[in-house]
Design an enzyme around this catalytic site. Structure first.
Site, PDB file in Angstrom:
ATOM      1  N   LEU A 124      12.833 -26.618  12.575  1.00  0.00           N
ATOM      2  CA  LEU A 124      11.413 -25.732  12.757  1.00  0.00           C
ATOM      3  C   LEU A 124      10.434 -24.620  12.150  1.00  0.00           C
ATOM      4  O   LEU A 124      11.741 -23.933  10.977  1.00  0.00           O
ATOM      5  CB  LEU A 124      11.634 -25.343  14.197  1.00  0.00           C
ATOM      6  CG  LEU A 124      12.691 -26.260  15.374  1.00  0.00           C
ATOM      7  CD1 LEU A 124      12.800 -25.092  16.818  1.00  0.00           C
ATOM      8  CD2 LEU A 124      11.695 -26.987  15.445  1.00  0.00           C
ATOM      9  N   GLY A 169      16.516 -28.659  12.955  1.00  0.00           N
ATOM     10  CA  GLY A 169      15.039 -29.572  13.367  1.00  0.00           C
ATOM     11  C   GLY A 169      15.074 -30.414  12.709  1.00  0.00           C
ATOM     12  O   GLY A 169      15.179 -31.681  13.170  1.00  0.00           O
ATOM     13  N   ASN A 192      22.746 -25.706  12.257  1.00  0.00           N
ATOM     14  CA  ASN A 192      23.300 -23.850  11.824  1.00  0.00           C
ATOM     15  C   ASN A 192      22.821 -23.303  12.770  1.00  0.00           C
ATOM     16  O   ASN A 192      22.489 -21.849  12.200  1.00  0.00           O
ATOM     17  CB  ASN A 192      22.523 -24.347  10.288  1.00  0.00           C
ATOM     18  CG  ASN A 192      21.302 -24.625   9.965  1.00  0.00           C
ATOM     19  OD1 ASN A 192      21.025 -25.499  10.653  1.00  0.00           O
ATOM     20  ND2 ASN A 192      21.061 -23.238   9.440  1.00  0.00           N
ATOM     21  N   GLU A 193      22.212 -23.877  13.467  1.00  0.00           N
ATOM     22  CA  GLU A 193      21.418 -22.615  14.509  1.00  0.00           C
ATOM     23  C   GLU A 193      22.480 -21.244  14.789  1.00  0.00           C
ATOM     24  O   GLU A 193      21.693 -20.277  14.807  1.00  0.00           O
ATOM     25  CB  GLU A 193      20.927 -22.729  16.180  1.00  0.00           C
ATOM     26  CG  GLU A 193      19.962 -24.211  15.813  1.00  0.00           C
ATOM     27  CD  GLU A 193      19.797 -25.089  15.340  1.00  0.00           C
ATOM     28  OE1 GLU A 193      21.191 -25.642  15.146  1.00  0.00           O
ATOM     29  OE2 GLU A 193      18.923 -26.354  15.620  1.00  0.00           O
TER      30      GLU A 193
HETATM   31  C1  LIG Z   1      16.612 -16.347  11.978  1.00  0.00           C
HETATM   32  C2  LIG Z   1      16.136 -15.446  14.150  1.00  0.00           C
HETATM   33  C3  LIG Z   1      15.826 -17.538  14.363  1.00  0.00           C
HETATM   34  C4  LIG Z   1      15.981 -17.230  15.563  1.00  0.00           C
HETATM   35  C5  LIG Z   1      14.489 -18.624  16.480  1.00  0.00           C
HETATM   36  C6  LIG Z   1      14.091 -17.426  17.470  1.00  0.00           C
HETATM   37  C7  LIG Z   1      14.102 -19.151  18.637  1.00  0.00           C
HETATM   38  C8  LIG Z   1      14.149 -20.542  18.750  1.00  0.00           C
HETATM   39  C9  LIG Z   1      14.432 -20.348  20.002  1.00  0.00           C
HETATM   40  C10 LIG Z   1      14.784 -21.847  19.486  1.00  0.00           C
HETATM   41  C11 LIG Z   1      15.153 -22.861  18.439  1.00  0.00           C
HETATM   42  C12 LIG Z   1      16.595 -23.450  18.853  1.00  0.00           C
HETATM   43  C13 LIG Z   1      16.183 -24.851  17.772  1.00  0.00           C
HETATM   44  C14 LIG Z   1      16.192 -24.210  16.070  1.00  0.00           C
HETATM   45  C15 LIG Z   1      15.502 -25.182  15.233  1.00  0.00           C
HETATM   46  C16 LIG Z   1      15.411 -25.277  13.966  1.00  0.00           C
HETATM   47  O1  LIG Z   1      15.124 -25.980  13.360  1.00  0.00           O
HETATM   48  S1  LIG Z   1      15.531 -23.293  13.433  1.00  0.00           S
HETATM   49  C17 LIG Z   1      14.756 -23.803  11.504  1.00  0.00           C
HETATM   50  C18 LIG Z   1      15.865 -23.913  10.856  1.00  0.00           C
HETATM   51  N1  LIG Z   1      15.424 -23.690   9.207  1.00  0.00           N
HETATM   52  C19 LIG Z   1      16.212 -23.033   8.163  1.00  0.00           C
HETATM   53  O2  LIG Z   1      16.370 -22.230   8.576  1.00  0.00           O
HETATM   54  C20 LIG Z   1      15.642 -23.695   6.934  1.00  0.00           C
HETATM   55  C21 LIG Z   1      14.919 -22.558   6.055  1.00  0.00           C
HETATM   56  N2  LIG Z   1      15.053 -23.067   4.636  1.00  0.00           N
HETATM   57  C22 LIG Z   1      15.933 -23.383   4.102  1.00  0.00           C
HETATM   58  O3  LIG Z   1      17.474 -23.263   3.976  1.00  0.00           O
HETATM   59  C23 LIG Z   1      15.719 -23.966   2.132  1.00  0.00           C
HETATM   60  O4  LIG Z   1      14.154 -23.498   2.513  1.00  0.00           O
HETATM   61  C24 LIG Z   1      15.761 -25.791   2.722  1.00  0.00           C
HETATM   62  C25 LIG Z   1      15.407 -26.414   3.249  1.00  0.00           C
HETATM   63  C26 LIG Z   1      17.158 -25.181   2.004  1.00  0.00           C
HETATM   64  C27 LIG Z   1      14.559 -25.733   1.104  1.00  0.00           C
HETATM   65  O5  LIG Z   1      15.354 -24.920   0.048  1.00  0.00           O
HETATM   66  P1  LIG Z   1      14.082 -24.704  -1.536  1.00  0.00           P
HETATM   67  O6  LIG Z   1      13.844 -25.730  -1.516  1.00  0.00           O
HETATM   68  O7  LIG Z   1      15.127 -23.920  -2.809  1.00  0.00           O
HETATM   69  O8  LIG Z   1      12.599 -24.476  -0.738  1.00  0.00           O
HETATM   70  P2  LIG Z   1      12.541 -22.147  -0.819  1.00  0.00           P
HETATM   71  O9  LIG Z   1      14.006 -21.801   0.131  1.00  0.00           O
HETATM   72  O10 LIG Z   1      12.381 -21.949  -1.442  1.00  0.00           O
HETATM   73  O11 LIG Z   1      11.182 -22.247   0.712  1.00  0.00           O
HETATM   74  C28 LIG Z   1      10.129 -22.781   0.441  1.00  0.00           C
HETATM   75  C29 LIG Z   1       9.234 -22.327   0.712  1.00  0.00           C
HETATM   76  O12 LIG Z   1       9.089 -22.546   2.455  1.00  0.00           O
HETATM   77  C30 LIG Z   1       9.140 -21.889   3.604  1.00  0.00           C
HETATM   78  N3  LIG Z   1       9.867 -22.041   4.465  1.00  0.00           N
HETATM   79  C31 LIG Z   1      10.793 -22.531   4.006  1.00  0.00           C
HETATM   80  N4  LIG Z   1      11.736 -23.532   5.348  1.00  0.00           N
HETATM   81  C32 LIG Z   1      11.157 -23.128   6.322  1.00  0.00           C
HETATM   82  C33 LIG Z   1      10.869 -22.331   7.779  1.00  0.00           C
HETATM   83  N5  LIG Z   1      12.461 -23.566   8.346  1.00  0.00           N
HETATM   84  N6  LIG Z   1       9.763 -22.626   8.131  1.00  0.00           N
HETATM   85  C34 LIG Z   1       8.709 -22.208   7.608  1.00  0.00           C
HETATM   86  N7  LIG Z   1       9.082 -21.360   6.126  1.00  0.00           N
HETATM   87  C35 LIG Z   1      10.055 -22.228   5.577  1.00  0.00           C
HETATM   88  C36 LIG Z   1      10.095 -20.907   2.807  1.00  0.00           C
HETATM   89  O13 LIG Z   1      10.079 -19.641   2.760  1.00  0.00           O
HETATM   90  C37 LIG Z   1       9.221 -20.589   1.406  1.00  0.00           C
HETATM   91  O14 LIG Z   1       8.102 -20.509   1.172  1.00  0.00           O
HETATM   92  P3  LIG Z   1       7.270 -19.166   0.277  1.00  0.00           P
HETATM   93  O15 LIG Z   1       7.302 -20.537  -0.535  1.00  0.00           O
HETATM   94  O16 LIG Z   1       8.342 -18.227  -0.415  1.00  0.00           O
HETATM   95  O17 LIG Z   1       6.010 -18.881   0.934  1.00  0.00           O
END
Ligand SMILES: CCCCC/C=C\C/C=C\CCC/C=C/C(=O)SCCNC(=O)CCNC(=O)[C@H](O)C(C)(C)COP(=O)(O)OP(=O)(O)OC[C@H]1O[C@@H](n2cnc3c(N)ncnc32)[C@H](O)[C@@H]1OP(=O)(O)O
Length: 317
Positions: A124, A169, A192-193
């Site tokens: 997400l 997600g 990993n939530e």
């Molecule tokens: C922290 C509290 C959370 C609270 C949530 C609140 C309510 C939610 C309620 C219910 C939802 C429940 C279900 C949730 C499901 C989900 O999917 S939550 C999302 C979980 N995902 C992540 O946490 C993934 C985060 N990202 C990463 O781990 C890494 O980016 C990677 C996927 C391993 C890729 O790594 P890499 O290739 O090195 O790329 P970068 O890390 O450099 O990222 C590049 C740019 O992308 C942006 N970004 C990464 N992930 C996200 C994301 N999920 N959403 C938006 N943007 C993301 C990152 O900021 C970088 O941006 P910039 O280039 O710096 O601008």
């Protein structure tokens, strides 16, 4: 960005709720979705309004579609740089694609993969949960439910060709397919939530139970476990791991095999396996959405999101 997400999630999950971001991030509304399709190759385009420059809306191609009608399947590639995060626009467009697939008489199956290297989907879009208005949050969560209902409940064959990271997600999308092949490499997949300080929604949990069983899910969810490809294979979270250069070829081999099964018998069997799980969400969609809205509007969650976003934006060392 520094990669706090996978490497330092534990630290992040506890971290500071006191950060002050001066920046306000606002998502813009989806203006329009254009879909163009040719016989063998098509792209799906989305036009997005950007409030920072209303005179110059950006055009993005979020999906590439390769259709092999003679073989009865297609390849759908996510192409939302940088990480295929699932926001409202992307999900809306994906839902249109899924509707078209379901209605197609020529297409028996779909290989889901990413056009971007090293990433299947980051899950997400965090920005969809940060400082959102209730209306946008409702649309977003409803679209996500819709995607899962369409994908997990589809009659068609879906094979995930997971070419990189697939947390949260992203893992849900992969688990909603019928067969998963993952590229070997330094990638992670899992729900990993808990490491983000949140509980996976019940339908994420149920999808995982149906995929890897109750006991493994119990551990995986509580620990917020992100599996390497080898670990994922060991618990049946993925069905095969392969070298990157043969990923699509192996997915196509599987697709040919699955397409060779008598269609109606396979569809009825799939439906009998998944119907109850899908029905459970359909019966609770409204309350599930309310829970999401209520949860994301909590001050404590907003503060955590603020910190998470700031950590994600830190420059790479
Ligand atoms: C922290 C509290 C959370 C609270 C949530 C609140 C309510 C939610 C309620 C219910 C939802 C429940 C279900 C949730 C499901 C989900 O999917 S939550 C999302 C979980 N995902 C992540 O946490 C993934 C985060 N990202 C990463 O781990 C890494 O980016 C990677 C996927 C391993 C890729 O790594 P890499 O290739 O090195 O790329 P970068 O890390 O450099 O990222 C590049 C740019 O992308 C942006 N970004 C990464 N992930 C996200 C994301 N999920 N959403 C938006 N943007 C993301 C990152 O900021 C970088 O941006 P910039 O280039 O710096 O601008």
């Amino acid at each position: 960005m520094a990669r706090p997400n996978l490497k330092s999630l534990l630290r992040l999950s506890q971290f500071a709720v006191n950060l002050n971001l001066n920046k306000t991030t606002q998502l813009t509304n989806l203006s329009k979705s254009l879909i163009t399709q040719n016989r063998n190759f098509s792209t799906s385009k989305i036009i997005r309004q950007d409030t920072s420059n209303n005179n110059a809306p950006a055009t993005k191609i979020n999906f590439y579609v390769e259709e092999y009608k003679d073989k009865g399947y297609m390849v759908l590639k996510f192409n939302k740089a940088p990480v295929n995060s699932l926001n409202l626009e992307f999900l809306t467009e994906l839902n249109i694609q899924l509707d078209k697939i379901e209605q197609s008489k020529d297409i028996k199956g779909v290989i889901l993969t990413s056009h971007l290297p090293n990433i299947f989907s980051a899950g997400l879009d965090i920005l969809e949960m940060y400082q959102i208005k209730q209306e946008r949050g409702t649309q977003f969560w409803t679209a996500l439910q819709e995607t899962w209902i369409k994908l997990y409940g589809s009659n068609k064959i879906f094979i995930a060709a997971i070419n990189g990271h697939s947390p949260a997600g992203g893992c849900l999308l992969a688990m909603s397919c019928d067969y998963r092949i993952m590229t070997k490499g330094p990638y992670k997949i899992g729900l990993n939530e808990t490491l983000l300080g949140i509980k996976a929604p019940f339908w994420f949990r149920d999808t995982m139970i149906n995929t890897i069983g109750y006991r493994e899910t119990e551990k995986a969810l509580q620990l917020g476990k992100l599996y390497s490809p080898e670990e994922a294979l060991a618990v049946n979270l993925v069905d095969e791991i392969v070298d990157a250069n043969v990923l699509i070829q192996k997915a196509e081999e599987q697709m040919v095999k699955w397409c060779s099964i008598p269609t109606v018998a396979r569809e009825l069997t799939k439906s009998s396996m998944r119907r109850d799980t899908v029905s459970k969400l359909i019966a609770q969609r409204e309350s599930d959405t309310q829970s999401f809205i209520e949860f994301t509007q909590r001050d404590s969650i907003q503060k955590s999101l603020k910190g998470y976003l700031e950590a994600m934006k830190k420059p790479k060392k």
